[in-house]
Design a protein around this motif. Structure first.
Motif, PDB file in Angstrom:
ATOM      1  N   LEU A   6       0.818  -1.210   0.000  1.00  0.00           N
ATOM      2  CA  LEU A   6       0.000   0.000   0.000  1.00  0.00           C
ATOM      3  C   LEU A   6       0.853   1.262   0.000  1.00  0.00           C
ATOM      4  O   LEU A   6       0.445   2.297  -0.514  1.00  0.00           O
ATOM      5  N   TRP A   7       2.038   1.176   0.585  1.00  0.00           N
ATOM      6  CA  TRP A   7       2.874   2.365   0.715  1.00  0.00           C
ATOM      7  C   TRP A   7       3.847   2.537  -0.441  1.00  0.00           C
ATOM      8  O   TRP A   7       4.425   3.608  -0.595  1.00  0.00           O
ATOM      9  N   GLN A   8       4.049   1.489  -1.229  1.00  0.00           N
ATOM     10  CA  GLN A   8       5.059   1.533  -2.279  1.00  0.00           C
ATOM     11  C   GLN A   8       4.469   2.049  -3.582  1.00  0.00           C
ATOM     12  O   GLN A   8       4.410   1.359  -4.596  1.00  0.00           O
ATOM     13  N   THR A   9       4.007   3.281  -3.570  1.00  0.00           N
ATOM     14  CA  THR A   9       3.422   3.866  -4.773  1.00  0.00           C
ATOM     15  C   THR A   9       3.552   5.378  -4.722  1.00  0.00           C
ATOM     16  O   THR A   9       3.405   5.979  -3.649  1.00  0.00           O
ATOM     17  N   PRO A  10       3.836   6.026  -5.826  1.00  0.00           N
ATOM     18  CA  PRO A  10       3.923   7.494  -5.833  1.00  0.00           C
ATOM     19  C   PRO A  10       2.612   8.158  -5.432  1.00  0.00           C
ATOM     20  O   PRO A  10       2.620   9.224  -4.815  1.00  0.00           O
ATOM     21  N   GLU A  11       1.473   7.529  -5.791  1.00  0.00           N
ATOM     22  CA  GLU A  11       0.174   8.136  -5.474  1.00  0.00           C
ATOM     23  C   GLU A  11      -0.039   8.268  -3.970  1.00  0.00           C
ATOM     24  O   GLU A  11      -0.618   9.250  -3.502  1.00  0.00           O
ATOM     25  N   THR A  12       0.419   7.271  -3.201  1.00  0.00           N
ATOM     26  CA  THR A  12       0.278   7.344  -1.750  1.00  0.00           C
ATOM     27  C   THR A  12       1.128   8.470  -1.182  1.00  0.00           C
ATOM     28  O   THR A  12       0.696   9.209  -0.282  1.00  0.00           O
ATOM     29  N   THR A  13       2.342   8.628  -1.696  1.00  0.00           N
ATOM     30  CA  THR A  13       3.211   9.711  -1.244  1.00  0.00           C
ATOM     31  C   THR A  13       2.621  11.068  -1.599  1.00  0.00           C
ATOM     32  O   THR A  13       2.605  11.992  -0.771  1.00  0.00           O
ATOM     33  N   ILE A  14       2.109  11.194  -2.815  1.00  0.00           N
ATOM     34  CA  ILE A  14       1.502  12.463  -3.239  1.00  0.00           C
ATOM     35  C   ILE A  14       0.272  12.778  -2.386  1.00  0.00           C
ATOM     36  O   ILE A  14       0.051  13.934  -1.998  1.00  0.00           O
ATOM     37  N   THR A  15      -0.525  11.754  -2.070  1.00  0.00           N
ATOM     38  CA  THR A  15      -1.698  11.964  -1.230  1.00  0.00           C
ATOM     39  C   THR A  15      -1.315  12.491   0.138  1.00  0.00           C
ATOM     40  O   THR A  15      -1.977  13.399   0.678  1.00  0.00           O
ATOM     41  N   SER A  16      -0.255  11.971   0.712  1.00  0.00           N
ATOM     42  CA  SER A  16       0.200  12.448   2.019  1.00  0.00           C
ATOM     43  C   SER A  16       0.578  13.920   1.971  1.00  0.00           C
ATOM     44  O   SER A  16       0.290  14.685   2.896  1.00  0.00           O
ATOM     45  N   VAL A  17       1.241  14.338   0.886  1.00  0.00           N
ATOM     46  CA  VAL A  17       1.604  15.744   0.741  1.00  0.00           C
ATOM     47  C   VAL A  17       0.354  16.606   0.559  1.00  0.00           C
ATOM     48  O   VAL A  17       0.235  17.686   1.165  1.00  0.00           O
ATOM     49  N   LEU A  72      -8.259  -4.486   0.608  1.00  0.00           N
ATOM     50  CA  LEU A  72      -8.299  -4.148   2.027  1.00  0.00           C
ATOM     51  C   LEU A  72      -8.829  -2.734   2.243  1.00  0.00           C
ATOM     52  O   LEU A  72      -9.646  -2.482   3.130  1.00  0.00           O
ATOM     53  N   LEU A  73      -8.365  -1.820   1.422  1.00  0.00           N
ATOM     54  CA  LEU A  73      -8.736  -0.423   1.593  1.00  0.00           C
ATOM     55  C   LEU A  73     -10.185  -0.164   1.175  1.00  0.00           C
ATOM     56  O   LEU A  73     -10.946   0.483   1.907  1.00  0.00           O
ATOM     57  N   MET A  74     -10.586  -0.682   0.009  1.00  0.00           N
ATOM     58  CA  MET A  74     -11.869  -0.307  -0.571  1.00  0.00           C
ATOM     59  C   MET A  74     -13.018  -1.226  -0.176  1.00  0.00           C
ATOM     60  O   MET A  74     -14.182  -0.843  -0.319  1.00  0.00           O
ATOM     61  N   ILE A  75     -12.718  -2.425   0.310  1.00  0.00           N
ATOM     62  CA  ILE A  75     -13.786  -3.359   0.674  1.00  0.00           C
ATOM     63  C   ILE A  75     -13.827  -3.577   2.184  1.00  0.00           C
ATOM     64  O   ILE A  75     -14.831  -3.303   2.832  1.00  0.00           O
ATOM     65  N   VAL A 105      -4.082   0.445   7.393  1.00  0.00           N
ATOM     66  CA  VAL A 105      -4.362  -0.604   6.409  1.00  0.00           C
ATOM     67  C   VAL A 105      -3.074  -1.073   5.755  1.00  0.00           C
ATOM     68  O   VAL A 105      -2.935  -2.257   5.397  1.00  0.00           O
ATOM     69  N   GLY A 106      -2.107  -0.182   5.608  1.00  0.00           N
ATOM     70  CA  GLY A 106      -0.833  -0.568   5.020  1.00  0.00           C
ATOM     71  C   GLY A 106      -0.093  -1.624   5.816  1.00  0.00           C
ATOM     72  O   GLY A 106       0.748  -2.344   5.269  1.00  0.00           O
ATOM     73  N   GLN A 107      -0.407  -1.746   7.107  1.00  0.00           N
ATOM     74  CA  GLN A 107       0.256  -2.737   7.963  1.00  0.00           C
ATOM     75  C   GLN A 107      -0.518  -4.055   8.058  1.00  0.00           C
ATOM     76  O   GLN A 107       0.006  -5.027   8.621  1.00  0.00           O
ATOM     77  N   LEU A 108      -1.733  -4.088   7.550  1.00  0.00           N
ATOM     78  CA  LEU A 108      -2.530  -5.313   7.645  1.00  0.00           C
ATOM     79  C   LEU A 108      -2.061  -6.379   6.664  1.00  0.00           C
ATOM     80  O   LEU A 108      -2.152  -7.568   6.940  1.00  0.00           O
ATOM     81  N   GLN A 109      -1.557  -5.942   5.526  1.00  0.00           N
ATOM     82  CA  GLN A 109      -1.102  -6.894   4.521  1.00  0.00           C
ATOM     83  C   GLN A 109       0.243  -7.463   4.916  1.00  0.00           C
ATOM     84  O   GLN A 109       1.145  -6.736   5.325  1.00  0.00           O
TER      85      GLN A 109
END
Length: 306
Positions: free
Chosen positions: A162-173, A239-242, A299-303
């Protein structure tokens, strides 16, 4: 007869609610400071009361986040070791120095505004005279670095899809920007003279509305990328959407982005608006911002690690 040995592996959740609160309040405080500092260069006299209350409030929100973080640690009073024994490879050490230095300069900046009692007729020169200008610039640059750091912090934890994506980093910013804008706008509904408060924050809400739609677009891009990615990314999206769908779709997206985005876009065309409705929409942005922070972190830690 073959023997099968099964290991019961427990996947611990190391970062929970208190860390999410640190990211939320810390990010909101930094975003609040940056927005207030930006306003000193645009319509300074008009927004003087708003700039003052935002500059004073910002470092205390960051301090509140750090209190939640320290309460999560097993030995919080040993945090000083990150400062006296810095390691260039330690991402946590980066954050300690960045937030510590930001607190120092933002508190000095807040003190300068606290002792300043001049009225709304003040000019740009008065607002940025003396040391206030360069102290503000140093704190602003540190704040930008913290915003990027919050987005980068999770991405260095390898094995979390869940954390290994540019979109997640951009969302945090984006989250620290929209929560900071929302917090300053909310303060603006109480700061200064009651007459004219709506006109003073209307332009801020226009910028906030644009940022909300950009954040929503980034989430939808994330869904598209993960929904058609590898098995690990599809599991993370599930995990995130369902599993947490009510919190993701209902609170983070609908309540925190779509509803206020539509509301602010409609309200900005009106000359007279009840500030109660504005406050409700701004609180919805903050609630959705925290929900997004919590979802990304938890959720990133559940997987299982990959």
């Amino acid at each position: 007869m073959p023997v099968t040995i099964t290991y019961d592996v427990v996947h611990h959740i190391y970062w929970e609610n208190k860390v999410a609160l640190d990211l939320f309040f810390g990010g909101m405080g930094v975003g609040l400071f940056l927005t207030a500092f930006w306003l000193t260069w645009h319509n300074q006299s008009k927004h003087r009361a708003l700039i003052r209350v935002g500059s004073i409030t910002a470092p205390f929100l960051v301090m509140l986040g750090l209190i939640f973080l320290l309460s999560e640690l097993g030995q919080p009073f040993r945090i000083y070791e990150l400062l006296i024994h810095p390691q260039a490879s330690s991402v946590l050490a980066w954050g300690s120095w960045l937030q510590g230095l930001f607190l120092v300069f933002s508190l000095i900046y807040a003190w300068q505004w606290w002792r300043d009692k001049e009225g709304n007729e003040s000019t740009k020169t008065n607002m940025l005279s003396g040391s206030r200008s360069w102290i503000g610039w140093i704190a602003a640059l540190l704040g930008l670095a913290i915003g990027v750091y919050h987005g980068f912090l999770l991405s260095v934890n390898y094995g979390r899809a869940l954390w290994q994506t540019p979109e997640t980093t951009i969302t945090s910013v984006l989250l620290f920007l929209i929560t900071g804008l929302a917090a300053l706008s909310l303060l603006g509904t109480f700061a200064g003279q009651q007459e004219g408060r709506w006109m003073r924050i209307r332009n801020l809400l226009t910028s906030l509305s644009v940022m909300l739609w950009i954040t929503l677009g980034n989430w939808l891009l994330w869904i598209a990328v993960y929904g058609h990615g590898t098995r690990d990314t599809r599991e993370a999206a599930s995990l995130l959407m369902i599993d947490f769908g009510w919190l993701f779709w209902g609170v983070a997206l609908a309540l925190g982005l779509v509803l206020p985005g539509i509301g602010f876009w409609w309200l900005r065309r009106r000359e007279n608006v009840s500030l109660q409705w504005v406050r409700i929409l701004l609180l919805a942005v903050l609630i959705g911002g925290y929900a997004s922070r919590f979802l990304i972190l938890y959720v990133g830690q559940l997987q299982p690690l990959t």
